[in-house]
Design an enzyme around this catalytic site. Structure first.
Site, short mmCIF file in Angstrom:
data_model
loop_
_atom_site.label_atom_id
_atom_site.label_comp_id
_atom_site.label_asym_id
_atom_site.label_seq_id
_atom_site.Cartn_x
_atom_site.Cartn_y
_atom_site.Cartn_z
CE LYS A 173 69.58 54.95 21.90
NZ LYS A 173 69.81 54.13 23.01
CE LYS B 147 86.37 37.49 14.02
NZ LYS B 147 85.29 37.30 13.05
CE LYS C 47 70.46 52.19 31.51
NZ LYS C 47 69.15 52.42 30.90
P1 ADP Z 1 69.89 53.47 27.62
O1 ADP Z 1 70.29 53.62 26.16
O2 ADP Z 1 70.02 54.75 28.36
O3 ADP Z 1 70.62 52.32 28.27
P2 ADP Z 1 67.68 51.64 27.56
O4 ADP Z 1 68.40 50.83 26.54
O5 ADP Z 1 67.53 51.11 28.94
O6 ADP Z 1 68.35 53.10 27.62
O7 ADP Z 1 66.26 52.01 26.97
C1 ADP Z 1 65.00 51.90 27.61
C2 ADP Z 1 63.95 52.35 26.62
O8 ADP Z 1 64.13 53.76 26.30
C3 ADP Z 1 64.00 51.62 25.28
O9 ADP Z 1 62.67 51.39 24.80
C4 ADP Z 1 64.73 52.56 24.36
O10 ADP Z 1 64.38 52.38 23.00
C5 ADP Z 1 64.29 53.94 24.88
N1 ADP Z 1 65.37 54.91 24.68
C6 ADP Z 1 66.56 54.94 25.32
N2 ADP Z 1 67.33 55.97 24.89
C7 ADP Z 1 66.60 56.62 23.95
C8 ADP Z 1 66.83 57.76 23.13
N3 ADP Z 1 67.96 58.45 23.20
N4 ADP Z 1 65.86 58.15 22.27
C9 ADP Z 1 64.70 57.45 22.20
N5 ADP Z 1 64.41 56.36 22.93
C10 ADP Z 1 65.34 55.94 23.80
#
Ligand code: ADP
Ligand code: TRP
Length: 331
Positions: free
Chosen positions: A200, A117, A203
């Site tokens: 945070k 948007k 990836k």
């Molecule tokens: P990314 O953010 O690297 O793409 P994912 O979304 O694939 O990671 O997350 C896979 C799992 O790891 C999820 O349960 C997510 O909550 C946890 N996780 C990912 N990044 C973090 C972080 N920085 N701190 C705590 N937990 C995380």
């Protein structure tokens, strides 16, 4: 019967310490109290990964990550989502009664439409149906296994709420406790692990500390952590430093207090703070990395473990699906 904990990870990138502390480690700790189920959410991954060879490798990496961090396939169910086709049947059944409006409100979908948007594009530009119906497939993953608790990061809280909503609506519609209502389980200490740029760790931000990098490369990445321009002599506030916040996740209480004093006293440069961080991380990850390298060098072992796990998982899934099919009148 003991309660069931279940969680999945998408094979969409190399595992990093945010995944380890925020997802893998707390989920594995639940094995002590719960009947535990862990899976690789490979059908969720194809929403974004369009390279078959790459996906295949990422699946092995996530499998080896779970196993090297201590998942015992004799004590827990461990399988690939794609090897439990009951998931996709349940997903279709749930889609039939899930309001489209509920999917419109999902954070991941909303984030894309909001960006579109703002950029003056069609709101659904680049959105595939896999992204739009993501929460339904995730609900199927969870509900198929009579799950009580789902250990995940806070970012997944809405998906668990949606799963509970979908299950409640189904039970109401078909009269009875056909599907178990799950709850999220969020670990407090490591809610958000910060990345090397202070945001945070993710990836998608390219700011990760990989869990299995060789020690030299690990050190190099840690040395890249962004800091301010304070000199060696200046006292530093540990509570404003992301080097220190990462340190706290790996060090023992005594080490944390000792390093806090060093920050406050001045005379310690950022290079030394990073070296200290490298050492505590290395001490934790080195044995896991050794396991990982060993497991990754034997893909047949990984295949066998997952095959056995999927067979056991399908038996559990089939029982739930029978209940659901009978309730909707397709049995
Ligand atoms: P990314 O953010 O690297 O793409 P994912 O979304 O694939 O990671 O997350 C896979 C799992 O790891 C999820 O349960 C997510 O909550 C946890 N996780 C990912 N990044 C973090 C972080 N920085 N701190 C705590 N937990 C995380
Ligand atoms: N959506 C989760 C994530 O991005 C992965 C996932 C898929 C999941 N299905 C699940 C997590 C079922 C827990 C339960 O991290």
């Amino acid at each position: 019967m003991s309660k069931v904990a279940l969680t999945g990870i998408k094979p969409t990138g190399i595992p990093h310490i945010g995944n380890y502390l925020g997802a893998i480690k707390p989920a594995l700790e639940l094995t002590k109290e719960f009947e535990s189920r862990y899976f690789i959410a490979d059908y969720h991954a194809i929403n974004t990964i369009r390279d078959g060879k790459l996906l295949k490798n990422l699946i092995y990496e996530i499998a080896a990550a779970w196993l090297s961090c201590g998942l015992d396939p004799e004590k827990s169910l461990f399988y690939r989502q794609s090897s439990v086709p009951e998931t996709f049947e349940l997903s279709t059944i749930l889609a039939a009664s899930t309001p489209k409006g509920l999917m419109n409100r999902a954070h991941a979908y909303k984030a894309v439409t909001a960006q579109n948007k703002e950029a003056g594009k069609d709101i659904d530009d680049g959105v595939n149906m896999g992204l739009f119906t993501y929460p339904i497939l995730m609900a199927a993953d969870i509900l198929l296994f009579d799950t009580d608790v789902v250990p995940v990061g806070r970012d997944q809280a809405q998906h668990i709420e949606m799963t509970a909503d979908i299950a409640q609506a189904f039970n109401y519609q078909y009269g009875g406790d056909i599907l178990k209502i799950p709850q999220g389980h969020f670990s407090k200490d490591t809610e958000i692990v910060v990345g090397i740029d202070g945001r945070k760790m993710s990836k998608s931000y390219d700011n990760v500390i990989p869990l299995f990098a060789p020690s030299k490369q690990l050190r190099k990445i840690i040395m890249k952590i962004v800091t301010n321009s304070q000199t060696v002599e200046e006292p530093k506030n540990p509570d404003e430093s992301h080097i220190f916040s990462l340190y706290k996740l790996f060090a023992a209480e005594k080490q944390i207090e000792a390093l806090r004093e060093k920050y406050l006293a001045g005379g310690m440069g950022w290079g030394t703070a990073k070296q200290e961080l490298y050492e505590v991380i290395e001490a934790t990850v080195a044995p896991i990395r050794d396991n990982y390298d060993r497991i990754m060098s034997d893909k047949t072992y990984i295949d066998e473990v997952l095959k056995k796990g999927s067979e056991k998982a399908r038996a559990v899934a089939a029982a739930t699906l029978r209940r659901v099919r009978s309730a909707v009148g397709i049995d």
